[in-house]
Design an enzyme around this catalytic site. Structure first.
Site, short mmCIF file in Angstrom:
data_model
loop_
_atom_site.label_atom_id
_atom_site.label_comp_id
_atom_site.label_asym_id
_atom_site.label_seq_id
_atom_site.Cartn_x
_atom_site.Cartn_y
_atom_site.Cartn_z
N THR A 1 6.19 0.80 13.54
CA THR A 1 7.21 0.87 12.50
C THR A 1 6.95 2.07 11.60
O THR A 1 5.84 2.61 11.55
CB THR A 1 7.19 -0.38 11.61
OG1 THR A 1 5.98 -0.38 10.83
CG2 THR A 1 7.26 -1.64 12.44
N ASP A 2 7.96 2.49 10.88
CA ASP A 2 7.74 3.40 9.77
C ASP A 2 7.01 2.58 8.69
O ASP A 2 6.91 1.35 8.78
CB ASP A 2 9.08 3.92 9.25
CG ASP A 2 8.94 5.25 8.51
OD1 ASP A 2 7.81 5.63 8.18
OD2 ASP A 2 9.98 5.90 8.25
N ALA A 3 6.50 3.24 7.67
CA ALA A 3 5.71 2.54 6.65
C ALA A 3 6.51 1.40 6.03
O ALA A 3 7.62 1.60 5.53
CB ALA A 3 5.27 3.53 5.58
N VAL B 1 9.82 3.51 14.79
CA VAL B 1 11.16 3.01 14.47
C VAL B 1 11.34 3.05 12.96
O VAL B 1 10.51 2.55 12.20
CB VAL B 1 11.36 1.58 15.00
CG1 VAL B 1 12.74 1.06 14.62
CG2 VAL B 1 11.20 1.55 16.51
#
Length: 469
Positions: free
Chosen positions: A392-394, A354
């Site tokens: 999650t994305d970073a 996401v």
């Protein structure tokens, strides 16, 4: 002479009639015997059925807790010995199962076994170990120094304290083939020894401009090129071949997770962050290409992770640097950006990333999708029906760090419904933030267990594959 001929004819006629009568009588006898035997078998079956009915009635009576005997039991006391013998005989008979029945039972038993293995693991984990399993970070932030490329005693000591879910390797962590293989093998051994679970060892190997392995000339693997170029061919087989090739060398180097394919539809031509990383601007094309690329990876034993839900191709901003949003409505996104992800869900995608994109015209606020309950638990899980791992994305990107501390971002993401937290700006602050949130009741421990069930299901698949190899 005539009289003798008549006498001979009479004798022959009498002999013929006698033979016919004997044959008829023999046939009647055989038929009668057959009926008697059939009748005895039917009687035997009837007796067996009666005894089975008696057993069933007795079982029902006992299970109901009733101490009052049934009318049948009261009237058949003198035959109880015979009934017991009949019951014993009927119990020794084996009832054959159909192949379909056997298959269903085997599948069900396997599911029960897997569930039991997961639940047993969750029961044995401490709270600290549970929280650590929610984090996947770079080795540099994990070890708190830049340039990590050897997994030795210091790494094992740190992992013993923080048994995290996995590590993502960047280009500078990869020098040559022996170094990568040795490093990844050591990391797996640390994880198996410490917690009995494999580690996610990941990288960003999309191909083209984002290729941590193929971008390193020392490793001598070909870069499969930009996904945009593959998309322009319109041939999904080429996407499959690219995914299979990438999956093959990642597997050989000890990786088991690739943050690819890019499922973003480039619906905004001014978008620079995705650009040629996307397969194209047609959602149906992007979907077919992504599914083919993913299949290629998976067949090589590497988990694919679709990114960046709900679609970064419509934004003008770059979430790496700061706030990025789309002004599309839900209906507009359903007709374009969401299509590749909806198809991925139908394909039982193992993992979806996401992004930090804001959807103000969908959820009515500017909170990034990665921290939004409405996006993760609502749009992705409830509306699209996804029950796989959400990462999650970073979390060290500007869209997050400009507004949230590491602890705030990690807590909010778990509350939103994500399972794995990728690279918070400060791993230890993020870890301690989630741990304290569980201890003070801000996050129920059952919420952590919910994510662990998804994570462990995937990890046990990796473990089973490791044991086969």
């Amino acid at each position: 002479m005539k009289t003798n001929r008549k006498n001979k004819k009479a004798k022959y006629l009498i002999l013929f009639l006698s033979m016919m009568i004997c044959l008829v009588l023999a046939e009647i006898g055989i038929f009668t015997i057959g009926r008697k035997k059939t009748g005895s078998k039917e009687a035997e079956r009837a007796n067996t059925a009666a005894s089975e009915s008696g057993i069933t009635a007795e079982d029902i009576s006992e299970s109901s807790g009733s101490d009052t005997p049934s009318e049948e039991q009261a009237s058949s006391g003198e035959n109880s010995g015979d009934e017991k013998r009949a019951e014993a005989e009927s119990e020794t008979e084996e009832i054959p199962e159909t192949e379909a029945e056997t298959g269903v039972e085997t599948e069900g038993a396997t599911e029960i076994k897997e569930d039991a293995r997961i639940e047993d693991c969750i029961r044995k984990l401490t709270l600290e170990e549970k929280v650590a399993q929610l984090f996947l970070v770079t080795p540099d932030s994990f070890m708190e120094f830049y340039g990590f490329n050897v997994a030795g005693p210091a790494t094992q000591e740190t992992f013993n304290e923080y048994p995290i879910s996995g590590l993502i390797m960047m280009g500078h962590n990869l020098d040559n083939v022996p170094q990568i293989q040795n490093m990844n093998a050591n990391l797996q051994s640390f994880s198996l020894e410490r917690i009995g679970l494999p580690m996610f060892i990941a990288t960003d190997e999309e191909g083209g401009t984002v290729a941590r392995v193929a971008g390193n000339g020392n490793l001598r693997v070909s870069n499969v090129g930009n996904m945009w170029d593959i998309g322009e061919t319109g041939d999904a087989q080429k996407a499959y071949e690219a995914g299979s090739y990438v999956g093959g060398y990642l597997r050989d180097y000890g990786f088991n997770l690739d943050f690819a394919p890019v499922a973003d539809v480039l619906s905004n031509p001014d978008n620079q962050v995705i650009g040629v990383r996307s397969f194209g601007s047609d959602p149906a094309l992007v979907s077919s290409m992504c599914r083919a690329f993913s299949r290629g990876l998976m067949e090589q034993g590497v988990i694919s992770c679709y990114k960046h839900f709900p679609g970064h191709g419509a934004t003008a901003g770059d979430s790496h640097k700061g706030y990025a949003y789309t002004d599309k409505s839900l209906e507009e996104m359903e007709a374009c950006e969401l299509i590749p992800f909806a198809d991925a869900v139908k394909d039982d995608a193992k993992m979806i990333m996401v992004g930090h994109i804001s959807l103000p015209y969908v959820i009515g606020e500017t909170v990034p999708a990665s921290l939004s309950y409405d996006v993760i638990s609502g749009l992705l899980r409830r509306d699209l029906g996804y029950d796989g791992v959400v990462i999650t994305d970073a979390l060290n990107m500007g869209a997050i760090t400009a507004e949230y501390s590491s602890a705030e971002a990690c807590v909010a993401t778990i509350q939103a419904g994500a399972d794995i937290l990728l690279e918070p700006y400060n791993f230890r602050d993020g870890y301690n933030g989630v741990l304290e949130a569980v201890k003070d009741g801000t996050i129920p421990e059952e919420r952590i267990d919910e994510s662990l069930r998804r994570i462990l299901k995937l990890k046990y698949e990796i473990l089973d594959q490791m044991e086969v190899e």
